[in-house]
Design an enzyme around this catalytic site. Structure first.
Site, mmCIF file in Angstrom:
data_model
loop_
_atom_site.group_PDB
_atom_site.id
_atom_site.type_symbol
_atom_site.label_atom_id
_atom_site.label_comp_id
_atom_site.label_asym_id
_atom_site.label_seq_id
_atom_site.Cartn_x
_atom_site.Cartn_y
_atom_site.Cartn_z
ATOM 1 N N HIS A 1 0.935 -1.346 -0.032
ATOM 2 C CA HIS A 1 0.167 -0.023 -0.157
ATOM 3 C C HIS A 1 1.034 1.156 0.025
ATOM 4 O O HIS A 1 1.439 1.370 0.822
ATOM 5 C CB HIS A 1 -1.049 -0.074 1.456
ATOM 6 N N TYR B 1 -9.498 5.575 6.453
ATOM 7 C CA TYR B 1 -9.915 5.903 7.637
ATOM 8 C C TYR B 1 -10.793 7.119 7.533
ATOM 9 O O TYR B 1 -10.341 8.256 6.992
ATOM 10 C CB TYR B 1 -8.459 6.294 8.406
ATOM 11 N N PRO C 1 -6.077 0.166 18.076
ATOM 12 C CA PRO C 1 -5.589 -0.334 16.681
ATOM 13 C C PRO C 1 -5.335 0.695 15.792
ATOM 14 O O PRO C 1 -4.962 0.414 14.595
ATOM 15 C CB PRO C 1 -6.830 -1.328 16.365
ATOM 16 N N LYS D 1 -0.215 -0.169 14.962
ATOM 17 C CA LYS D 1 1.199 -0.138 15.416
ATOM 18 C C LYS D 1 1.457 -1.444 16.453
ATOM 19 O O LYS D 1 2.570 -1.673 16.389
ATOM 20 C CB LYS D 1 1.476 1.083 16.378
HETATM 21 C C1 PHB Z 1 -6.618 -4.516 9.536
HETATM 22 O O1 PHB Z 1 -6.543 -4.801 8.264
HETATM 23 O O2 PHB Z 1 -7.083 -5.223 10.176
HETATM 24 C C2 PHB Z 1 -6.360 -2.947 10.308
HETATM 25 C C3 PHB Z 1 -5.784 -2.250 9.425
HETATM 26 C C4 PHB Z 1 -5.420 -1.053 9.977
HETATM 27 C C5 PHB Z 1 -5.598 -0.691 11.276
HETATM 28 C C6 PHB Z 1 -5.981 -1.477 11.946
HETATM 29 C C7 PHB Z 1 -6.586 -2.816 11.571
HETATM 30 O O3 PHB Z 1 -5.309 0.542 11.857
#
Ligand code: PHB
Length: 427
Positions: free
Chosen positions: A75, A202, A294, A298
């Site tokens: 990514h 996000y 999460p 990290k």
């Molecule tokens: C996930 O794909 O599970 C994931 C990705 C980014 C994050 C948290 C979880 O910040």
């Protein structure tokens, strides 16, 4: 009682414990890993999915995984979405680095396979683990195996890599613990659907936070902000999709691709740090010593960064008999841990809605998001932290991430997948 003598005894066979055992093996140091869960149980626990650039590098260069480059997805940025509009944070342009979508369960499978391949001693499904004599030069681990047999492992050093509910942590007698609780949690789903976006989104809306992530062409991972006391059973499929879509609605008509929900979980949020990360000949690694919310992914990356430092320090302490090397572990590990704590806290508070937030707080939060996406410096801070702060020893990485935007674009060819795969093949 069966007695085993080894150099490093590791409590916990998740990614931190297995990665450490693998790195020690590469350095010619023997270890024994004990783990209460079965291999199958760990493989079936869904966790986060994003690896920093240097986590991928560590997996590949140490010979633990080449699958991450084949099956993982590079990514080159994320979308920050607010006010119904997506803003791209382009990691490659900003810092010449990428992240990889490669779920933690796959990292675990690769590490467990590498241990089996290399004849590693990993003992799953044990119970009654206790750690002994950590302030002596012959600490040990006692446990009961699945058949009821009693075992003792004596070693030079014990590592507690036994996760956020660590029992080894309690042996750090002079520890100080730092906590922060959050008034929200994440509702996570795995669903059978095509990807709704090619990279991570996000999103912050007036309804709360949502994250669109992926797993495969036909299975997706998504999260939305929820009350920590909510029960997964109270959420029907229709209610989940309505919440997620509301969090992502906007003038561009962003529409989620929906499908059957395969799994629902509520993930509580907590920031936690235990200082120091060492007591005598006991050293803590990963979630046993720290947890992060999460947002920003990290957790696993910090665990891998801990064991990278730990393997180096143990190599000096054990193979070169320089016991003072152990003193370096806590300050070196914690310097990254606290940066990651700040980043995870910052991403979390910037993107989530709190029930107590005033109108002022709401508008200030939007001002903060505008400052990030509207300024190259703001975006670069996010990009640098998200892709992972470079380790001082990795000179090529540092020059790529510290370069200007113009240099970064020429560094792009040399970085990320090509650097990682290039170094893997020894070029
Ligand atoms: C996930 O794909 O599970 C994931 C990705 C980014 C994050 C948290 C979880 O910040």
């Amino acid at each position: 009682m069966t007695l085993t003598r080894t150099q490093v005894g590791i409590v916990g066979g998740g990614p931190a414990g297995l990665m450490l055992a693998h790195l020690l093996h590469v350095a010619g140091i023997e270890s024994v890993v004990v783990e209460t869960r079965s291999r199958r149980e760990i493989e079936q626990t869904h966790r986060a999915g994003i690896l920093e650039r240097d986590s991928v590098r560590l997996l590949v260069e140490s010979g633990a995984s080449d699958r991450v480059l084949r099956d993982g997805h590079e990514h080159t940025g994320i979308d920050l979405r607010f006010g119904g509009v997506s803003h791209r944070i382009d990691f490659q342009t900003l810092v010449g680095a990428s992240t990889w979508l490669y779920p933690q369960t796959e990292v675990f499978v690769d590490l467990a396979d590498a241990r089996s391949r290399d004849g590693g001693d990993v003992r799953f499904e044990v119970s009654g683990v206790s750690v002994l004599d950590v302030t002596t030069d012959r600490p040990g681990i006692r446990y009961t195996d699945a058949e009821g047999g009693e075992h003792e492992v004596r070693c030079d050093v014990v590592v507690g890599a036994d996760g956020s509910r660590s029992t080894t942590r309690a042996l750090v007698a002079d520890r100080r613990q730092y906590f922060r609780e959050y008034p929200f949690a994440w509702f996570g789903i795995l669903c059978e659907a095509p990807p709704s976006a090619s990279e991570l989104v996000y999103a912050r809306s007036e309804h709360g936070f949502a994250l669109v992530s992926q797993r495969t062409e036909s299975v997706q991972r998504m999260y939305f902000q929820c009350d920590p006391t909510t029960s997964a059973d109270d959420w029907s499929e229709d209610r989940i999709w309505a919440q997620l879509q509301a969090d992502l609605d906007g003038e561009d008509g962003f529409e989620l691709r929906t499908g059957r929900i395969l799994e629902k979980t509520v993930l509580p949020f907590r920031s936690f740090v235990c200082e120091p990360m060492r007591h005598g000949n006991l050293l803590l690694a990963g979630d046993a010593a720290h947890t992060v919310p999460p947002t920003g992914a990290k957790g696993l990356n910090l665990a891998l960064a801990d064991v990278r430092v730990l393997a180096e320090v143990l190599e000096r302490a054990i193979s070169r008999q320089d016991r003072t090397a152990l003193e370096e572990y806590t300050p070196r590990a914690l310097s990254r841990v606290w940066r990651a704590q700040h980043f995870s806290y910052w991403m979390t508070t910037m993107l989530h809605r709190s029930a107590e937030a005033s109108d002022f707080d709401e508008r200030r939060q939007l001002g903060e998001l505008e400052s990030v996406v509207g300024s190259e410096s703001g975006s670069r801070y996010l990009a640098e932290a998200y892709t992972g702060w470079p380790e001082p020893t990795q000179s090529t990485t540092i020059s790529a991430t510290r370069s200007t935007a113009a240099e970064a674009s020429s560094a792009r060819e040399a970085s990320a997948s090509s650097t990682v795969s290039g170094t893997a093949s020894g070029t």
